[in-house]
Design an enzyme around this catalytic site. Sequence first.
Site, short mmCIF file in Angstrom:
data_model
loop_
_atom_site.label_atom_id
_atom_site.label_comp_id
_atom_site.label_asym_id
_atom_site.label_seq_id
_atom_site.Cartn_x
_atom_site.Cartn_y
_atom_site.Cartn_z
N GLU A 442 -11.21 -5.12 3.04
CA GLU A 442 -11.29 -5.18 1.70
C GLU A 442 -10.82 -5.84 0.75
OE1 GLU A 442 -12.19 -1.56 0.22
OE2 GLU A 442 -13.68 -1.23 0.60
N GLU A 516 -18.44 0.00 6.52
CA GLU A 516 -18.44 1.33 6.08
C GLU A 516 -18.77 2.36 4.47
OE1 GLU A 516 -13.94 1.08 4.54
OE2 GLU A 516 -14.03 2.70 3.35
C1 GAL Z 1 -12.87 2.14 0.94
C2 GAL Z 1 -11.21 1.91 1.33
C3 GAL Z 1 -10.96 3.03 1.56
C4 GAL Z 1 -10.61 4.21 0.97
C5 GAL Z 1 -12.10 4.49 0.75
C6 GAL Z 1 -12.61 5.77 -0.11
O1 GAL Z 1 -12.46 1.30 -0.29
O2 GAL Z 1 -11.16 0.92 2.27
O3 GAL Z 1 -9.58 2.67 2.13
O4 GAL Z 1 -10.16 4.43 0.18
O5 GAL Z 1 -12.53 2.99 0.36
O6 GAL Z 1 -13.77 5.79 -0.52
#
Ligand code: GAL
Length: 827
Positions: A442, A516
């Site tokens: 990100e 993710e």
């Molecule tokens: C994502 C990030 C993670 C964590 C997650 C929580 O955007 O990559 O490290 O913060 O959100 O939802």
Amino acid sequence: MRTRENFDTNWMFHFGEVGKIVKTVKKAGMIAGLTNALEEERHEPFAMGEAARITQDVIRKLMGDPHFEISQIYGSDTPDDKHTGWVCVDLPHDWRLEQPYSQEEHGAAFQGYLPGGVGYYRKVFQIPQEDEGKKIVIEFDGVMRASSVWVNGCFVGDHLSGYTSFHYDITDLLKYGEAEGDNVILVRTDTTGGDEGWWYEGGGIYRHVWLTKHDYLHVDRWGTFVRTDWVKNETAAITVETTISNEYSRTMDYRIRTSILDRNGKLSSTTETDCTTGGLDKLTTLQSLQVSYPQLWSLSTPHLYEVVTELLHEGCIVDTYRTVTGIRTVEYRQDGLYLNGEYVLLKGTCNHQDFAGVGIALPDRVHEYKIKRLLEMGCNAYRCAHHPPAPELLEACDRLGMLVMNENRVMESTEIKLEELKSMLYRDRNHPSIFMWSLGNEEKISGSYQAKRMLKRIRELATKIDPTRPLTVACLSQDGIEIDVNGVNYAESIKGNQSIGEWFHDHPQAKVLNTENVSFFSTRGVYEDDPGGGRCSSYGSKYTMSGKEMDVGNLGGAGGTSTPEQSWRYYLDNRFTGGLFVWTGFDYRGETTPFQWPSVTSHFGILDYCGFAKDSYYFYQSIWKDEPIVHLMPHWNWSERAGQPVEVHVYTNCSEVELVLNGQSLGIKKAEVEAGEHTLSWQVVYEPGVLEAVAYRGGMEVARERKETTTEAYAIHLEADGTELMADGQDVSIITVTVRDTAGRLVPVANNLIQFQISGEGKLLGLGNGDPGCHESDKGNARSVFNGYALALVQSKDQAGNIQIKASSVGLVSDVLTLTSMNSSAI
Ligand code: GAL
């Protein structure tokens, strides 16, 4: 001959500053104070020897000050009482976990309300006389965060990142044998300069330290790269790239003998190459080998090979270096991952290095335990979010058959960040479990020329160091990303201008992977949001990422980003995205969203901070496993809700489920599992007793689960994941502590405070209970169970013998568990 000694034991630790320790010197090797041997330790003659003593005497005379100490010129202050505040510790160690919780610091929620600071480690050690003439290197697998190292009065180096491994050649600084005296190493660890992440990062020497000794002609650090070029007709072609460092000042002729041994130690292939390397130079040599009938590394049979590199000089072996690896091919195509030419659906979780009782300082056994828990869930892929892990985690994944996406901390092409990237690639590129490198997470890449240039440079470097694995960047938007595999975070819920399906349609050459997903809040055994207690409902929380309450009725909504059900259906509609990487496998400290204080851990885990399954664990089992799964939630202890409806959910991968309350059927429901339906729900008017879910496939009962109303908490029950330990001072037994009723049933609402007493050849390493709102110390002797469960980690000592763990609580029957700690030869 090469040796690699573990250097984890007998350190002294001090929390807070110990005086001013300088890094610059006017005269070589003369930093004094704690960086060198103290009075009661054995001095090397030179350190306070002739030259320094004469200088000191002259200055004393000139200044008329008989108490003047040479260290005032040359070195550091040493506190008056050198022993105050120092305690004995073994590594790995996380000093931050030993601090009391505090809401003081800005942004404390990200670090789980455990304050940072400065901690010193000091160790006195001896090097035998016969080691003189060898190269001696100290290796740190990971120190959080900024570290500075001194050895015997010399400042050796600073290292900035808490996530990369580093080493120092200390050959010339050491004192050899009795006559030269004691060696001293001092390590300063400092987290005050800023965090690297937005999760709990701990503090201290939290991974192993090694002392490696080898010849001046040797395999370079991380100096081998073994790769499978192809596998066909029952033969595997292997290339071994070996970098030799010649630290003699003269040219050396030598032979490299490379042998591949199978897991039984049987020779599978060998080759030899003659080489010449100039003095103080390095040389990289490629060798080609073939292995017949290779035992491929796969998820079901994670076969490993050992590549043994021997250097022969004038007929003698001067160095032997071992690389554990596997033979396998990986390829990411437009429809996903292929391992050995076979498609693998990625059933992934993202995880930080963190666990109850130990913080970030995970013993090897705990790494292995976490991987086993994930495998039991049906998970087959692990994303190291957002940094390279401890080597032992990768070793566990290699051994147990878990795929790994290894991730670079920050996607910057500054020299310092390129060095960090290189250290990940060189250290880890022989692990068969790693199928892909992620270059960043990100980052604000879209639309920035600077970011595009940085990514190009990083990509080129990574491909040169490892041309065998695809590269990705985990991104929220794909605009402007040029990369082998487009990593997408949360494509199921982040609605940009285009869905990922439309984007893929417009980019027909692209390969896409979900890097993710989900980010669903829940707390084990909790069925209603409890912001005051810092806990989230297992049905789904009403609270958004930013902590705002949504108007979604009684049952709560997605919590964080989406529900597990929504993410799975999104994947089924977009199968080109390779699978899912759920945020996260385990809860971790810090990032306490949606709440702040009193929450001290995250709520995203499928398993809690102790590795106990939350209800959603069974949802993932039902989408990721073939064997019949049926799981009922909530528990059935709702005396205060008698006569009122309770929402009952069942997770299953079976075609039909019947719900039965106290022998009365509440009806059969069909699950359209092919269409992604794995959750069934009923409204059940509560009456105490037995609630049962019976699952059918093709009309046949294949699984059932029951929830029973229990009576009051009566007894404690201890159960170890293994009752035999290695007597090496490192091994750990992971003990599940439960509170049961008179019939031996787990009491799902119990919260009794349990006292632990350990006797014999073991020590209590840490405690936990998975409650995000609990402020009891992980390092005490007492812990409350949370909704029936707590965890105790018991570590062996280096003496063999029995270890007794007694758990007691006022009003409960105690339990005693005996473990056996054995010398390695006995196991
Ligand atoms: C994502 C990030 C993670 C964590 C997650 C929580 O955007 O990559 O490290 O913060 O959100 O939802």
